[in-house]
Design a protein around this motif. Structure first.
Motif, short mmCIF file in Angstrom:
data_model
loop_
_atom_site.label_atom_id
_atom_site.label_comp_id
_atom_site.label_asym_id
_atom_site.label_seq_id
_atom_site.Cartn_x
_atom_site.Cartn_y
_atom_site.Cartn_z
N GLU A 272 -20.36 2.99 -14.87
CA GLU A 272 -18.93 3.10 -15.17
C GLU A 272 -18.14 1.97 -14.50
O GLU A 272 -18.59 1.39 -13.51
CB GLU A 272 -18.40 4.45 -14.70
CG GLU A 272 -18.95 5.61 -15.49
CD GLU A 272 -18.54 6.97 -14.95
OE1 GLU A 272 -18.56 7.92 -15.75
OE2 GLU A 272 -18.21 7.10 -13.75
N LEU A 273 -16.96 1.73 -15.04
CA LEU A 273 -16.06 0.77 -14.41
C LEU A 273 -15.63 1.31 -13.04
O LEU A 273 -15.39 2.51 -12.89
CB LEU A 273 -14.83 0.53 -15.30
CG LEU A 273 -15.13 -0.24 -16.58
CD1 LEU A 273 -13.95 -0.19 -17.53
CD2 LEU A 273 -15.50 -1.68 -16.26
N ASP A 274 -15.54 0.40 -12.07
CA ASP A 274 -15.23 0.79 -10.70
C ASP A 274 -13.73 0.73 -10.45
O ASP A 274 -13.15 -0.35 -10.38
CB ASP A 274 -15.97 -0.15 -9.75
CG ASP A 274 -15.80 0.24 -8.29
OD1 ASP A 274 -15.11 1.25 -8.00
OD2 ASP A 274 -16.35 -0.47 -7.43
N ILE A 275 -13.11 1.90 -10.33
CA ILE A 275 -11.68 1.95 -10.06
C ILE A 275 -11.39 2.27 -8.59
O ILE A 275 -10.27 2.60 -8.23
CB ILE A 275 -10.97 2.97 -11.00
CG1 ILE A 275 -11.50 4.38 -10.80
CG2 ILE A 275 -11.09 2.53 -12.46
CD1 ILE A 275 -10.68 5.45 -11.52
N TRP A 276 -12.42 2.16 -7.75
CA TRP A 276 -12.26 2.47 -6.33
C TRP A 276 -11.10 1.69 -5.67
O TRP A 276 -10.37 2.28 -4.85
CB TRP A 276 -13.56 2.21 -5.58
CG TRP A 276 -13.48 2.68 -4.16
CD1 TRP A 276 -13.34 1.91 -3.05
CD2 TRP A 276 -13.46 4.03 -3.73
NE1 TRP A 276 -13.26 2.71 -1.94
CE2 TRP A 276 -13.33 4.01 -2.33
CE3 TRP A 276 -13.54 5.26 -4.38
CZ2 TRP A 276 -13.28 5.18 -1.57
CZ3 TRP A 276 -13.49 6.41 -3.62
CH2 TRP A 276 -13.36 6.37 -2.23
N GLU B 78 -5.60 1.50 -2.77
CA GLU B 78 -4.19 1.13 -2.91
C GLU B 78 -3.29 2.38 -2.86
O GLU B 78 -2.26 2.38 -2.21
CB GLU B 78 -3.98 0.40 -4.23
CG GLU B 78 -2.54 -0.01 -4.47
CD GLU B 78 -2.38 -0.73 -5.80
OE1 GLU B 78 -1.43 -0.38 -6.53
OE2 GLU B 78 -3.19 -1.63 -6.10
N ALA B 79 -3.71 3.43 -3.56
CA ALA B 79 -2.92 4.67 -3.57
C ALA B 79 -2.79 5.25 -2.17
O ALA B 79 -1.71 5.68 -1.76
CB ALA B 79 -3.55 5.67 -4.53
N TRP B 80 -3.89 5.28 -1.42
CA TRP B 80 -3.84 5.79 -0.03
C TRP B 80 -2.91 4.92 0.81
O TRP B 80 -2.11 5.43 1.59
CB TRP B 80 -5.23 5.82 0.58
CG TRP B 80 -6.08 6.94 0.10
CD1 TRP B 80 -5.70 8.23 -0.15
CD2 TRP B 80 -7.47 6.89 -0.22
NE1 TRP B 80 -6.78 8.98 -0.59
CE2 TRP B 80 -7.88 8.17 -0.64
CE3 TRP B 80 -8.43 5.86 -0.18
CZ2 TRP B 80 -9.18 8.47 -1.00
CZ3 TRP B 80 -9.73 6.15 -0.55
CH2 TRP B 80 -10.10 7.45 -0.96
N ALA B 81 -3.01 3.60 0.66
CA ALA B 81 -2.18 2.69 1.45
C ALA B 81 -0.70 2.90 1.18
O ALA B 81 0.14 2.70 2.06
CB ALA B 81 -2.57 1.23 1.17
N LYS B 82 -0.37 3.34 -0.04
CA LYS B 82 1.04 3.57 -0.41
C LYS B 82 1.49 5.01 -0.16
O LYS B 82 2.59 5.38 -0.53
CB LYS B 82 1.26 3.18 -1.87
CG LYS B 82 1.09 1.68 -2.06
CD LYS B 82 1.45 1.25 -3.46
CE LYS B 82 1.34 -0.27 -3.50
NZ LYS B 82 1.94 -0.85 -4.65
N GLY B 83 0.61 5.83 0.42
CA GLY B 83 0.98 7.20 0.76
C GLY B 83 1.01 8.16 -0.41
O GLY B 83 1.64 9.22 -0.34
#
Length: 193
Positions: A58-62, A67-72
């Motif tokens: 699968e494509l890696d969207i990790w 990024e989402a965690w870094a932005k809270g």
């Protein structure tokens, strides 16, 4: 040909095509997909998202999770729940909150959420999608059952060759609102109700 037989045929074809994609090509496609997602207003405005830890083909969207965690943002992943023999959403505050689950796929170590869960944006893997938002999964129904517990905007994640003109549909199938590929972010042409 029945819908089930046609789905089985397409699954075989897509598994073979995905397995034939060189690792370097998949990595480049994953980076391009993440760029496409980052440029879309739905991603930029989402406060809660559901992502998935990719399987090898699968494509890696990790990078989107990081990024989402870094932005809270609130970040959910599918978590296997033995009591329902399926997956439910569970939240993770960072990579330290994840561990290999039942099938060796990274999932949150905390308990899954119960009841209907509303999220701003839900990314969904699949073997194939069509332009009306139909999705073809792996055939076990895990994601179909998971998606039935979620409310929000559904976005399929696929290589461009995984987009087909039409897919068979069964009553339990959940349609996507959008499909993201390494080349574009595509609105599904959903029939009006």
């Amino acid at each position: 040909m029945s819908a089930a037989a046609e789905k089985k045929r397409i699954r075989r074809l897509m598994r073979a095509r995905l397995a034939a994609v060189p690792t370097s090509e998949r990595a480049a496609a994953s980076e391009a997909l993440c760029r496409i997602v980052r440029g879309h207003p739905l991603w930029r405005e989402a406060e809660s998202v559901m992502l998935f830890a990719p399987m090898p083909e699968e494509l890696d969207i990790w990078p989107l999770a990081e990024e989402a965690w870094a932005k809270g943002r609130r970040v959910a992943f599918p978590k296997y729940a033995a009591e329902c023999s399926g997956y439910l959403p569970a939240f993770a505050s960072g990579p330290e909150d994840l561990a290999p689950g039942r099938f060796g796929i990274q999932e949150p170590i905390g308990p899954p959420s119960r009841g209907r869960q509303k999220l701003d944006l839900i990314f969904v893997p699949g073997l194939a999608f069509d332009f009306e938002g139909r999705r073809l999964g792996r055939g076990k129904g895990y994601y179909d059952r998971l998606l039935s517990t979620l409310e929000g905007i559904f976005c399929g994640v696929a290589m461009e060759f995984q987009l087909l003109s039409a897919l068979p549909e069964e009553k339990h199938d959940r349609r996507m609102n959008w499909i993201a590929t390494p080349d574009r972010w595509l609105a599904a042409r959903r029939p009006t109700d």
